[in-house]
Motif scaffolding. Structure first.
Motif, PDB file in Angstrom:
ATOM      1  N   ALA A 122     -28.856   5.280  -2.466  1.00  0.00           N
ATOM      2  CA  ALA A 122     -28.676   3.906  -2.002  1.00  0.00           C
ATOM      3  C   ALA A 122     -28.233   2.995  -3.141  1.00  0.00           C
ATOM      4  CB  ALA A 122     -29.974   3.388  -1.387  1.00  0.00           C
ATOM      5  N   GLU A 127     -26.724  -0.812  -2.828  1.00  0.00           N
ATOM      6  CA  GLU A 127     -27.881  -1.307  -2.096  1.00  0.00           C
ATOM      7  C   GLU A 127     -29.055  -1.457  -3.063  1.00  0.00           C
ATOM      8  OE1 GLU A 127     -28.458   1.551   0.986  1.00  0.00           O
ATOM      9  OE2 GLU A 127     -26.558   1.128   1.976  1.00  0.00           O
ATOM     10  N   PRO A 129     -32.785  -0.370  -3.190  1.00  0.00           N
ATOM     11  CA  PRO A 129     -33.949   0.334  -2.652  1.00  0.00           C
ATOM     12  C   PRO A 129     -35.227  -0.440  -2.957  1.00  0.00           C
ATOM     13  CG  PRO A 129     -32.540   1.811  -3.910  1.00  0.00           C
ATOM     14  CD  PRO A 129     -32.068   0.421  -4.192  1.00  0.00           C
ATOM     15  N   HIS A 181     -27.399  -0.199   6.170  1.00  0.00           N
ATOM     16  CA  HIS A 181     -26.732  -0.757   4.992  1.00  0.00           C
ATOM     17  C   HIS A 181     -26.919  -2.272   4.950  1.00  0.00           C
ATOM     18  CE1 HIS A 181     -23.799  -1.290   1.794  1.00  0.00           C
ATOM     19  NE2 HIS A 181     -23.171  -2.175   2.540  1.00  0.00           N
ATOM     20  N   CYS A 184     -30.333  -3.180   3.614  1.00  0.00           N
ATOM     21  CA  CYS A 184     -30.446  -3.035   2.161  1.00  0.00           C
ATOM     22  C   CYS A 184     -29.646  -4.097   1.419  1.00  0.00           C
ATOM     23  CB  CYS A 184     -30.006  -1.637   1.745  1.00  0.00           C
ATOM     24  SG  CYS A 184     -31.111  -0.329   2.335  1.00  0.00           S
TER      25      CYS A 184
END
Length: 207
Positions: A122, A127, A129, A181, A184
């Motif tokens: 990720a 993104e 996490p 997505h 995040c």
């Protein structure tokens, strides 16, 4: 085939470092390209290895890796990796300082290997996490006015609350009619608010 995702690990516990490297190398499409057990070695090797993701502990024999995170984030126009903190330090001040310094994600040690691998993947996608404990820290920090001049949007607050309750990105996405997505990305926006406010505070202190 897509290119391998390269990861560099900074961890001073040899047994844990070995376990993490084996978990990363066993995951399809991921390769651990190096490991350092102190800040000095990491600083020397990272510019040559140029990993996509830096997975780093905070407490190291020769200092706090928050310093390294800040240094990497300050390389305007140069290479710098996505940074994922992997630490036993779960107190609010350490979490907030690491994110302010430029960490893209913060996970506490002890999570299952699959969650760590997923977090690395990720982070490489841009993104952020996040674990339930970290989400709770962020909610408390913003609620207490710890980030003056910045406030959570209703969407950001909702996402953090659901993460704090232990929901996964896909589950949160279903609840808020978004994508995993997109969920995040909202966390990334929260991190950016912390980082922007920190930069402004530093600028004011220097000016």
């Amino acid at each position: 085939m897509p290119p391998e995702l390269s990861v560099y690990l900074v961890e001073d516990d040899p047994l844990l470092a070995r376990h993490v490297r084996e978990a990363l190398d066993a995951a399809p499409g991921i390769r651990c390209v190096g490991h350092a057990d102190c800040l000095a070695d990491a600083r020397a090797e990272l510019p040559q290895r140029r990993p996509q993701v830096l997975l780093s502990d905070l407490g190291l024999p020769d200092g706090d890796a928050t310093e390294l995170i800040r240094e990497l984030g300050g390389r305007d126009g140069e290479w710098h990796p996505h940074i994922l903190v992997f630490s036993v330090f779960g107190d609010e001040s350490r979490v907030i300082h690491a994110i302010e310094a430029g960490a893209d994600g913060y996970f506490l040690k002890g999570c299952p290997d699959r969650e760590l691998v997923r977090a690395v993947q990720a982070a490489a996608l841009g993104e952020s996490p996040i674990s339930p404990a970290i989400a709770r820290h962020l909610l408390r920090h913003f609620a207490a006015g710890g980030t003056a001049g910045a406030a959570l949007s209703a969407d950001e607050q909702q996402v953090l609350k659901l993460f704090a309750q232990g929901y996964m990105p896909e589950e949160i996405a279903e609840r808020i009619a978004s994508s995993a997505h997109g969920v995040c990305v909202r966390v990334r926006q929260v991190y950016e608010k912390l980082q922007q406010r920190h930069r402004l505070a530093l600028s004011d202190s220097l000016g």
